[in-house]
Write an enzyme that holds these catalytic residues in place. Structure first.
Site, PDB file in Angstrom:
ATOM      1  N   SER A  52       0.671  -1.115  -0.104  1.00  0.00           N
ATOM      2  CA  SER A  52       0.165   0.098  -0.075  1.00  0.00           C
ATOM      3  C   SER A  52       0.874   1.254  -0.128  1.00  0.00           C
ATOM      4  CB  SER A  52      -0.819  -0.128   1.187  1.00  0.00           C
ATOM      5  OG  SER A  52      -1.879   1.057   1.148  1.00  0.00           O
ATOM      6  N   ASP A 191      -5.817  -3.279  -2.822  1.00  0.00           N
ATOM      7  CA  ASP A 191      -4.573  -2.997  -1.742  1.00  0.00           C
ATOM      8  C   ASP A 191      -4.208  -4.667  -1.406  1.00  0.00           C
ATOM      9  OD1 ASP A 191      -3.081  -2.525   0.577  1.00  0.00           O
ATOM     10  OD2 ASP A 191      -4.371  -0.800   0.877  1.00  0.00           O
TER      11      ASP A 191
END
Length: 330
Positions: A52, A191
């Site tokens: 991320s 993500d």
């Protein structure tokens, strides 16, 4: 007369957690360390992994972007990415609207993040990285792990051709905050934090299992994004637990990943292999999307770097790592 060391090599890994705008903390920490080093900070590591926001930092370092410029990305673009660039009053109303929107759809547009990343990474490909990279994402359609990797093994024949921006957007596409990212190959990804918000476990497995590095020769610098302390709610139903679930899952995954890395490396038994850098803050002080705390997080990181530099210099920054030569090239 110069003495030649016959000790087996040590392999250094940098692992960066996810955490949205809280990526300011690891970015500022690395930027401050960089001020005291003779070479770019990424050049001291044999493998860099990040999920991320940590994936954005990892890719940036791999592409030769300085830690200072990565920090500048957060400072200058962070408010716009999270729609908080309108001044205090207008931002307050925008955030109320975004909060309502969050109940039924993605809270933010991905456009500002994409534009910011293109501004830094341009049209570079993963194969241009100066470091071995491991960037976790997730394929929600197939419910499978999807990891972007540089060509550091003969089996890794495809990812090095992919755009670095695609990898960065995919690993950062936090569910409910940003829409899934569709890559240039029309693969929809989200993500990597849904399974590896702390990627230290994945990196350790990669180092030992795929790269063949001896477990007892690994040194891992793992940097978090400020852990918040929150007592579990008294009532355990769906509504009381809703706001705690994400934090519980992320905390559980992180502890599991660190535990895996400790077992595999032998850390804590006969030697030290893992240096974990993180801080703790009161609940709600730093959220994934609150850009108003950027300066405060930077201040925390600068103070932390000052304390950690002497120890980290001895173990990670005595000399650059050998140059990375990929198996497959563009």
């Amino acid at each position: 007369m110069t003495q030649v060391s016959h000790d087996p090599p040590t392999y250094r890994i940098l692992s960066l957690d996810g955490g949205g705008i809280r990526g300011v903390f690891p970015a500022a920490f690395l930027a401050r360390l960089q001020e005291h080093l003779d070479h770019p900070i990424g050049s001291y590591f044999d493998l860099i992994t990040g999920t991320s926001t940590g994936g954005i930092i990892a890719i940036g370092l791999g592409m030769g972007v300085s830690a200072q410029d990565i920090l500048k990305l957060y400072e200058e673009q962070g408010p716009a990415i999270f729609d908080q660039q309108h001044g205090r009053v207008r931002t307050w109303f925008h955030q109320r609207w975004r909060g309502a929107l969050h109940l039924v759809g993605s809270k933010y547009s991905s456009d500002n993040l994409h534009a910011a990343l293109v501004g830094v990474l341009k049209d570079r490909r993963m194969g241009e990285s100066r470091n071995r990279l491991l960037i976790p994402a997730w394929n929600p359609m197939l419910e499978r792990v999807y990891i972007y990797k540089t060509a550091h093994h003969p089996r890794l024949e495809s990812d090095y051709k992919q755009l670095a921006v695609d990898a960065a957007m995919a690993t950062a596409a936090a569910p409910t905050f940003l829409k899934p990212h569709t890559t240039g190959d029309f693969v929809e990804l989200v993500d990597g934090g849904v399974w590896a918000n702390n990627p230290i476990g994945a990196a350790t497995v990669e180092a030992i299992g795929m790269l063949g590095w001896p477990a007892n020769r690994l040194k891992i610098l793992s940097i978090g994004t400020i852990n918040d302390v929150k007592a579990p709610p008294k009532w355990r139903g769906k509504l009381p637990m809703a706001t705690s679930l994400t934090r519980l899952f992320m905390a559980g995954q992180s502890h599991s990943a660190i535990g895996t890395a400790k077992i595999l490396t032998g850390d804590g038994h006969d030697h030290k292999a893992i240096w974990r850098i993180d801080q703790t803050a009161p609940e709600g002080r730093y959220t994934l999307d609150n850009a108003s705390r950027i300066a405060e997080m930077k201040s925390r990181a600068v103070a932390e770097a000052r304390e950690q530099l002497p120890e980290l210099r001895r173990h990670f920054f005595d000399r650059p790592a050998p140059a990375f030569t990929p198996v497959h090239t563009l």
